[in-house]
Design an enzyme around this catalytic site. Structure first.
Site, PDB file in Angstrom:
ATOM      1  CB  SER A 272     -54.980  19.584  -5.599  1.00 46.54           C
ATOM      2  OG  SER A 272     -54.759  18.622  -4.588  1.00 46.54           O
ATOM      3  CE  LYS A 273     -54.517  27.218  -2.746  1.00 50.54           C
ATOM      4  NZ  LYS A 273     -55.203  28.327  -2.046  1.00 50.54           N
ATOM      5  NE  ARG A 274     -58.088  17.674  -1.970  1.00 50.28           N
ATOM      6  CZ  ARG A 274     -58.767  18.391  -2.879  1.00 50.28           C
ATOM      7  NH1 ARG A 274     -59.238  19.580  -2.559  1.00 50.28           N
ATOM      8  NH2 ARG A 274     -58.965  17.910  -4.093  1.00 50.28           N
TER       9      ARG A 274
END
Length: 504
Positions: A272-274
């Site tokens: 994910s982007k995180r």
């Protein structure tokens, strides 16, 4: 509406037309490596088939989109060398290429869909939808939209409007299965109960992704849609919408779809982007070469050959075949990415390597003063450094001993190297080095070897205190070449300083 089952895909290709693909990110946040992988596969497919790469910006979400992210997207693609044939800064016959500048187009198409009966106004409130969905789940039925407003009479619509209800616009899905052949996954079928009617316009008239994406693909004559697996569930909706657009004269054909596998992170969870390793900026800042990063990303779902992982981007383009993309999730392996990047660093000629390292030899990375940088010393050490670094940012710590007045000691390295009787060894090594031939690294090696023998130590043990005294670290570039480049005077001065530190 016509039958949407088993649609004919991309008939223009059968007539000899060249493929047209698109990369259409939203300008939100930092670019994601999964997004780059999608761009790469589209670009390689277009270049392999002598087709057209369209770069389009999906920026209809004003709350999340930003010009900063837009600029980063353009800059990132340029850095990677993924050029485009139509799009921002290039133009093209289907301009504009930013969705925020195409609102009139979407309104016109939505009006045509409404007038043709392919879409309808839906007056259901959020509370009503939630209540009916909960009831459907409790009864074990699919909880998608139940078609409540699908066939409202004019009187019913007028009554809702008299209440002051706002309406969204929903597309009317066909009451039959939709089948299409995915270029990666083969033939897929979706049944009506799993693909209910869906919204294409918000109550304020703003178009949704479900409308703007296929409309732009239709008007830009995209022949192949290669995108992430997370969008697979929206494909039957788009196939049905394309049929309507063809009947309305908006679209010419339905593109072929290929859904690329998920990129997985730690714990086999979708990256994910995180996740820190997801950010393209991280790799750029660490000094990955574009060629090395793209080489690795291409292996996330595709293989060059069974026995070759390292290749150039032109070699990849020459071999790329979308039908050879694997449908199974691909795991992102940072260590393998670094290893592949290191191989690409070694593939550079030394001048290109030295030039690529320049940003990491300056502020804010360099811990020496600009006037202390010695270009001749850098050019002399570069061939030795090229064989040792994994990413370009490694270079700073590897060569700082050349440009600092004294080395930066890493205490664990000092403690590890200065065991036994280091002062006696360093004293002998200094004597041998002072008498050595400083134009020949082999002579310097023999000097340290002789010092080690005098104290019953092999070369590996003998050179460790010398390395730490001169460079501050136990690990680094080839020692004796480093000593030659640093020079006799500076080397002996640092050995003296280490002796003073040991005896103080």
């Amino acid at each position: 509406m016509a039958n949407a089952n088993s649609p004919k895909l991309s008939t223009s290709l059968e007539q000899g037309a060249l493929p047209r693909v698109r990369f259409c990110p939203s300008p939100t946040g930092n670019p994601h490596v999964g997004l780059v992988r999608t761009a790469l596969f589209n670009w390689a497919f277009a270049r392999h088939n002598e087709g057209t790469m369209v770069f389009r910006i999906e920026d209809t979400d004003a709350a999340r989109d930003s010009e900063e992210s837009y600029d980063q997207l353009l800059d990132s693609l340029k850095w990677l060398g993924l050029d485009w044939d139509e799009g921002p800064e290039v133009g093209g016959p289907h301009a504009p290429y930013r969705q925020s500048q195409r609102m009139d187009i979407y309104k016109d198409v939505a009006d045509k869909l409404l007038a043709g009966g392919y879409a309808y106004p839906c007056y259901c409130t959020t509370e009503e939808l939630d209540e009916r969905r909960a009831a459907a789940r409790a009864a074990g039925r699919p909880s998608g939209y139940d078609g409540h407003c699908r066939d409202l009479t004019a009187e019913q619509k007028a009554a809702y409007e008299a209440e002051g209800r706002a309406s969204i616009v929903r597309f009317r899905m066909p009451d039959e299965p939709i089948t299409f052949t995915d270029l990666v996954r083969g033939e897929l079928t979706f049944t009506p109960e799993n693909v209910p009617d869906y919204g294409i316009l918000r109550a304020n008239g703003a178009p949704l992704y479900t409308l703007v994406n296929p409309v732009d693909d239709a008007l830009m004559e995209i022949t192949h849609v290669l995108r992430g697996e997370d969008l697979l569930s929206s494909t039957p909706r788009q196939v049905a919408l394309y049929k309507a657009l063809i009947e309305l004269g908006v679209a010419k054909e339905i593109p072929s779809f290929g859904h690329l596998p998920y990129v997985m992170g730690e714990g086999n969870k979708k990256l994910s982007k995180r996740d820190p390793e997801a950010s393209l900026n991280l790799y750029r800042e660490r000094g990955f070469l574009p060629e090395g990063l793209l080489n690795y990303l291409s292996l996330l779902g595709w293989s060059f050959s069974a026995d070759q992982d390292i290749f150039t981007i032109p070699e990849m383009v020459a071999k790329f075949d979308i039908s050879e993309v694997n449908a199974n999730p691909a795991r992102f392996d940072l260590k393998k990415a670094e290893s592949i990047n290191a191989d690409h660093i070694r593939m550079l000629d030394v001048k290109a390597f030295a030039a690529a390292c320049e940003p990491w030899l300056e502020a804010p990375f360099a811990n020496w003063e600009p006037e202390d940088f010695d270009r001749a010393a850098w050019e002399a050490i570069a061939p030795h450094a090229q064989t040792r670094v994994t990413v370009l940012s490694d270079i700073t710590a590897n060569v700082d001993f050349l440009f600092l007045s004294e080395p930066v000691f890493d205490q664990p390295s000092w403690d590890k190297a200065m065991k036994g009787e280091p002062a006696a060894l360093l004293t002998t090594a200094r004597e041998k080095l002072e008498a050595a031939d400083w134009s020949d690294p082999e002579s310097l090696k023999n000097a340290v070897l002789a010092a080690g023998e005098a104290h019953g130590l092999k070369l590996g043990k003998a050179q460790a205190p010398v390395r730490v005294a001169v460079t501050g670290r136990t690990v680094g570039l080839p020692l004796f070449e480093s000593l030659e480049i640093l020079g006799k005077e500076k080397t002996l001065t640092r050995v003296d300083a280490a002796l003073a530190k040991l005896t103080s």
